[in-house]
Motif scaffolding. Structure first.
Motif, PDB file in Angstrom:
ATOM      1  N   UNK A  90     -16.675  26.554  -1.986  1.00 25.85           N
ATOM      2  CA  UNK A  90     -17.138  26.010  -0.647  1.00 25.85           C
ATOM      3  C   UNK A  90     -16.214  26.398   0.397  1.00 25.85           C
ATOM      4  N   UNK A  91     -16.712  27.114   1.565  1.00 23.33           N
ATOM      5  CA  UNK A  91     -16.021  27.490   2.805  1.00 23.33           C
ATOM      6  C   UNK A  91     -16.515  26.651   3.885  1.00 23.33           C
ATOM      7  N   UNK A  92     -15.811  25.465   4.306  1.00 26.79           N
ATOM      8  CA  UNK A  92     -16.434  24.824   5.323  1.00 26.79           C
ATOM      9  C   UNK A  92     -16.618  25.587   6.750  1.00 26.79           C
ATOM     10  N   UNK A  93     -15.618  26.559   6.971  1.00 26.15           N
ATOM     11  CA  UNK A  93     -15.668  27.124   8.146  1.00 26.15           C
ATOM     12  C   UNK A  93     -16.678  27.904   8.518  1.00 26.15           C
ATOM     13  N   UNK A  94     -17.490  28.424   7.338  1.00 23.16           N
ATOM     14  CA  UNK A  94     -18.676  29.142   7.530  1.00 23.16           C
ATOM     15  C   UNK A  94     -19.919  28.280   7.027  1.00 23.16           C
ATOM     16  N   UNK A  95     -19.797  27.413   6.102  1.00 23.46           N
ATOM     17  CA  UNK A  95     -20.803  26.425   5.806  1.00 23.46           C
ATOM     18  C   UNK A  95     -21.762  27.376   4.833  1.00 23.46           C
ATOM     19  N   UNK A  96     -20.663  27.933   3.757  1.00 22.24           N
ATOM     20  CA  UNK A  96     -21.338  28.540   2.597  1.00 22.24           C
ATOM     21  C   UNK A  96     -20.638  28.389   1.418  1.00 22.24           C
ATOM     22  N   UNK A  97     -21.220  28.388   0.368  1.00 18.78           N
ATOM     23  CA  UNK A  97     -20.829  28.634  -1.054  1.00 18.78           C
ATOM     24  C   UNK A  97     -20.751  29.958  -1.622  1.00 18.78           C
ATOM     25  N   UNK A  98     -19.464  30.141  -2.087  1.00 15.84           N
ATOM     26  CA  UNK A  98     -19.265  31.589  -2.855  1.00 15.84           C
ATOM     27  C   UNK A  98     -19.151  31.195  -4.128  1.00 15.84           C
ATOM     28  N   UNK A  99     -19.980  31.979  -5.064  1.00 11.55           N
ATOM     29  CA  UNK A  99     -19.826  31.797  -6.380  1.00 11.55           C
ATOM     30  C   UNK A  99     -20.199  33.379  -7.215  1.00 11.55           C
ATOM     31  N   UNK A 100     -19.563  33.625  -8.339  1.00  4.98           N
ATOM     32  CA  UNK A 100     -20.111  34.551  -9.248  1.00  4.98           C
ATOM     33  C   UNK A 100     -21.129  34.719 -10.038  1.00  4.98           C
ATOM     34  N   UNK A 101     -21.804  36.091 -10.076  1.00  7.89           N
ATOM     35  CA  UNK A 101     -22.649  36.291 -11.047  1.00  7.89           C
ATOM     36  C   UNK A 101     -22.113  37.345 -12.068  1.00  7.89           C
ATOM     37  N   UNK A 102     -21.276  36.758 -13.055  1.00  7.01           N
ATOM     38  CA  UNK A 102     -20.573  37.636 -13.867  1.00  7.01           C
ATOM     39  C   UNK A 102     -21.171  38.885 -14.416  1.00  7.01           C
ATOM     40  N   UNK A 103     -22.202  38.555 -15.258  1.00  9.39           N
ATOM     41  CA  UNK A 103     -22.843  39.943 -15.700  1.00  9.39           C
ATOM     42  C   UNK A 103     -23.243  41.118 -14.762  1.00  9.39           C
ATOM     43  N   UNK A 104     -23.683  40.613 -13.681  1.00 11.47           N
ATOM     44  CA  UNK A 104     -24.315  41.491 -12.764  1.00 11.47           C
ATOM     45  C   UNK A 104     -23.239  41.787 -11.760  1.00 11.47           C
ATOM     46  N   UNK A 105     -21.972  41.452 -12.017  1.00 12.59           N
ATOM     47  CA  UNK A 105     -20.733  42.179 -11.387  1.00 12.59           C
ATOM     48  C   UNK A 105     -21.005  41.788  -9.913  1.00 12.59           C
ATOM     49  N   UNK A 106     -21.077  40.891  -9.580  1.00 12.12           N
ATOM     50  CA  UNK A 106     -21.281  40.671  -8.161  1.00 12.12           C
ATOM     51  C   UNK A 106     -20.979  39.083  -7.624  1.00 12.12           C
ATOM     52  N   UNK A 107     -20.532  38.804  -6.407  1.00 11.76           N
ATOM     53  CA  UNK A 107     -20.232  37.703  -5.873  1.00 11.76           C
ATOM     54  C   UNK A 107     -21.313  37.200  -5.048  1.00 11.76           C
ATOM     55  N   UNK A 108     -22.059  35.985  -4.942  1.00  9.89           N
ATOM     56  CA  UNK A 108     -23.111  35.868  -4.062  1.00  9.89           C
ATOM     57  C   UNK A 108     -22.665  34.563  -3.114  1.00  9.89           C
ATOM     58  N   UNK A 109     -23.328  34.636  -2.106  1.00 11.41           N
ATOM     59  CA  UNK A 109     -23.124  33.817  -0.853  1.00 11.41           C
ATOM     60  C   UNK A 109     -24.260  33.111  -0.634  1.00 11.41           C
ATOM     61  N   UNK A 110     -24.169  31.567  -0.888  1.00 14.31           N
ATOM     62  CA  UNK A 110     -25.349  30.605  -0.358  1.00 14.31           C
ATOM     63  C   UNK A 110     -24.946  30.111   0.886  1.00 14.31           C
ATOM     64  N   UNK A 111     -25.777  30.321   2.137  1.00  9.48           N
ATOM     65  CA  UNK A 111     -25.835  29.610   3.255  1.00  9.48           C
ATOM     66  C   UNK A 111     -26.148  28.093   3.347  1.00  9.48           C
ATOM     67  N   UNK A 112     -25.350  27.409   3.604  1.00  6.36           N
ATOM     68  CA  UNK A 112     -25.770  25.914   3.639  1.00  6.36           C
ATOM     69  C   UNK A 112     -27.065  25.482   4.647  1.00  6.36           C
ATOM     70  N   UNK A 113     -26.975  26.417   5.682  1.00  2.87           N
ATOM     71  CA  UNK A 113     -27.826  25.925   6.950  1.00  2.87           C
ATOM     72  C   UNK A 113     -29.592  26.158   6.468  1.00  2.87           C
ATOM     73  N   UNK A 114     -29.570  27.162   5.796  1.00  3.85           N
ATOM     74  CA  UNK A 114     -31.066  27.691   5.271  1.00  3.85           C
ATOM     75  C   UNK A 114     -31.191  27.869   3.939  1.00  3.85           C
TER      76      UNK A 114
END
Length: 364
Positions: A90-114
């Motif tokens: 979790x990154x408080x400066x941007x209020x978002x969560x970063x996490x991995x979707x390993x088999x799909x070879x990507x990192x995702x971002x979930x914005x907390x506000x919406x």
């Protein structure tokens, strides 16, 4: 300037630099290892079906020690469409969560506000564990990159560790950063065993070790070498204990499925007095974990009885004091939100969350 546009631009820059920086350090194709899920309607977003206050998905075993959800809190499903969610940070400066979707070879971002879900980085070199350092920079374990990296503020990628004794690492899995800047990570072989979560490769390290990278010299050294499959890693809030999960059970029923704890000196880089902290996970696994400010260990649970899928909470003494039940196998958790009282849960194809009556420890 629109914040989402700014973040998207930053992610694009980071992706381009990632490719450039990794080209000289890695080999092999790094395209899709899986096809992204387009959406699943098996469960709705929002509070889980059957939820009411108090939420029956939160099981209190020890009411005095388990700081469970506030009376009007419930377990919510925030996002879906993933294949295997891991490594939340979790990154408080941007209020978002970063996490991995390993088999799909990507990192995702979930914005907390919406609750807006978007791709943060693709390809991600099949990233797994993520955390942040004391400067707020992203630290990532990469399976197909076989390395630990840091994303700088300008989007460039710094390789923290990719070799030990002149040989490639196996496939770094999870990582923590101590207050003195040293970086500690686990290195099992899950990421080189096939083509689903990475690119198949030969194991070069004799063992599956836990490593420490010195903040001043960059020296990589082994701190523990007797794990079958070292996985999740965590410091206690006072940094006097180091917890490491062993998921060796995945390689044979005679192997462990437990959490070990060590006394640790973060400055010397030495651990001692190792023992089993919690071991009642078979025939399933715990994979990732985080501490709250009281030193309780919140860890994932899955791969066995569906009724046990979710999160477990252990006291600093190793007593099971509470559970959170979700309808999918859970890989990892982290605390987030501006008050650090929101527990984010990576549950296979979805991200879940609930508020707690405690806060996550400040250590990433």
């Amino acid at each position: 300037m629109n914040r989402r546009a700014f973040l998207a631009g930053t992610a694009a820059t980071a992706t381009a630099v990632t490719l450039k920086a990794a080209s000289a350090a890695t080999e092999g194709p790094f395209g899709e290892t899986g096809v992204p899920l387009r959406g699943t309607e098996r469960l709705p977003l929002g509070p889980l079906p059957g939820s009411r206050y108090p939420d029956p998905h939160i099981e209190v075993i020890d009411e005095k020690r388990f700081k469970y959800s506030p009376g009007t809190g419930a377990v919510e499903r925030l996002a879906t469409g993933l294949r295997w969610a891991e490594g939340p940070a979790y990154f408080p400066a941007g209020r978002y969560l970063i996490f991995s979707d390993i088999p799909n070879n990507r990192m995702m971002r979930l914005s907390e506000d919406d609750n807006h879900l978007s791709v943060f980085r693709y390809p991600s070199f099949n990233s797994n564990g993520n955390t942040i350092d004391r400067q707020g920079r992203l630290i990532t374990c990469e399976h197909s990159g076989r390395r630990v990296t840091r994303t700088e503020f300008d989007g460039t990628i710094t390789i923290i560790a990719d070799r030990f004794n002149g040989k490639k690492l196996n496939s770094p899995n999870d990582v923590v950063v101590a207050s003195n800047g040293s970086i500690w990570f686990t290195d099992p072989t899950y990421g080189i065993q096939g083509y689903y979560e990475s690119i198949h490769a030969e194991q070069e390290q004799e063992k599956k070790n836990v490593y420490r990278v010195d903040a001043q010299t960059g020296e990589v050294k082994v701190v523990v070498d007797d794990f079958v499959m070292p996985n999740g890693i965590l410091f206690s809030p006072d940094e006097k204990k180091l917890y490491v999960i062993d998921t060796g059970y995945s390689e044979g029923t005679e192997n462990p499925s437990h959490i070990r704890v060590f006394d640790v000196d973060i400055n010397v880089g030495r651990v001692s007095n190792g023992k089993v902290f919690a071991d009642n996970f078979k025939p399933g696994f715990t994979d990732g974990m985080r501490c709250d400010i009281a030193g309780n260990v919140w860890c994932s649970m899955g791969w066995a009885d569906p009724k046990e899928d979710g999160v477990r909470c252990y006291s600093p003494q190793g007593d099971l004091i509470g559970k959170i039940h979700v309808p999918e196998t859970v890989a990892n958790v982290t605390f987030g939100g501006m008050q650090r009282n929101r527990l984010y849960i990576c549950g296979s194809t979805s991200i879940y969350a609930c508020y707690t009556n405690t806060q996550g420890a400040l250590k990433p």
